[in-house]
Write a protein that holds these residues in place. Sequence first.
Motif, PDB file in Angstrom:
ATOM      1  N   THR A  27     -13.708 -17.135  -6.674  1.00 43.94           N
ATOM      2  CA  THR A  27     -13.793 -18.561  -7.025  1.00 43.94           C
ATOM      3  C   THR A  27     -14.057 -18.744  -8.512  1.00 43.94           C
ATOM      4  O   THR A  27     -13.372 -19.523  -9.185  1.00 43.94           O
ATOM      5  CB  THR A  27     -14.908 -19.237  -6.212  1.00 43.94           C
ATOM      6  N   TRP A  28     -15.031 -18.023  -9.052  1.00 47.43           N
ATOM      7  CA  TRP A  28     -15.372 -18.178 -10.457  1.00 47.43           C
ATOM      8  C   TRP A  28     -14.306 -17.597 -11.377  1.00 47.43           C
ATOM      9  O   TRP A  28     -14.098 -18.109 -12.483  1.00 47.43           O
ATOM     10  CB  TRP A  28     -16.741 -17.581 -10.750  1.00 47.43           C
ATOM     11  N   HIS A  29     -13.604 -16.570 -10.938  1.00 48.52           N
ATOM     12  CA  HIS A  29     -12.497 -16.060 -11.744  1.00 48.52           C
ATOM     13  C   HIS A  29     -11.353 -17.077 -11.790  1.00 48.52           C
ATOM     14  O   HIS A  29     -10.712 -17.244 -12.818  1.00 48.52           O
ATOM     15  CB  HIS A  29     -11.993 -14.721 -11.202  1.00 48.52           C
ATOM     16  N   SER A  79     -17.346 -15.414  -4.104  1.00 54.72           N
ATOM     17  CA  SER A  79     -17.804 -16.154  -5.281  1.00 54.72           C
ATOM     18  C   SER A  79     -17.166 -15.600  -6.557  1.00 54.72           C
ATOM     19  O   SER A  79     -16.870 -16.365  -7.481  1.00 54.72           O
ATOM     20  CB  SER A  79     -19.329 -16.137  -5.381  1.00 54.72           C
ATOM     21  N   GLY A 134     -17.106 -14.494 -14.135  1.00 51.53           N
ATOM     22  CA  GLY A 134     -15.835 -15.193 -13.960  1.00 51.53           C
ATOM     23  C   GLY A 134     -15.436 -16.019 -15.169  1.00 51.53           C
ATOM     24  O   GLY A 134     -14.263 -16.116 -15.505  1.00 51.53           O
ATOM     25  N   LEU A 135     -16.421 -16.614 -15.833  1.00 51.81           N
ATOM     26  CA  LEU A 135     -16.106 -17.459 -16.983  1.00 51.81           C
ATOM     27  C   LEU A 135     -15.968 -16.663 -18.277  1.00 51.81           C
ATOM     28  O   LEU A 135     -15.075 -16.930 -19.070  1.00 51.81           O
ATOM     29  CB  LEU A 135     -17.175 -18.543 -17.152  1.00 51.81           C
ATOM     30  N   CYS A 156     -20.710 -16.271 -11.678  1.00 57.54           N
ATOM     31  CA  CYS A 156     -20.336 -17.374 -12.575  1.00 57.54           C
ATOM     32  C   CYS A 156     -20.121 -16.868 -13.996  1.00 57.54           C
ATOM     33  O   CYS A 156     -19.100 -17.140 -14.620  1.00 57.54           O
ATOM     34  CB  CYS A 156     -21.413 -18.452 -12.534  1.00 57.54           C
TER      35      CYS A 156
END
Length: 135
Positions: A112-114, A109, A84-85, A81
């Motif tokens: 997804t977070w990227h 994951s 990615g953020l 998370c």
Amino acid sequence: MDLLIWKLLSVVGTSAFELWAGFPLGLSMDLPPWLIGAAAALGAWLAVLAVLIVRQVIPQRQTNTHSDKLVYRLARRYGACGLGLLGVIAFGAPLAMLTGLALGLPARSLFTWHTVGIGLWSLVGVSLLSLGQSL
């Protein structure tokens, strides 16, 4: 129409290396902010996808991890998370993805977070461009 495609491809290609680099390029080519944001997000997302595909093709080698180092502690604390953020904006989407994969974070994951991070920061960029043009 042919010139528009070249302009969009330029923004996509530039954003594949760094998301924010596509915004001033698109602005200098007189593209509308929403189109710049969409092309920049597409470029960054395609770069992340390319990193994932290349990582699947190249055989992985087990390395001796040093779990006491700062990088590994940060990866355990913030995980996919945080990378990615914040990694998308701090050092570019492909490099952040490579870093997460090298640290052993799960690819699903991370992807997804990227994707969420790219979308979020693209919306911020479009908002700033729109605000700047309205002044």
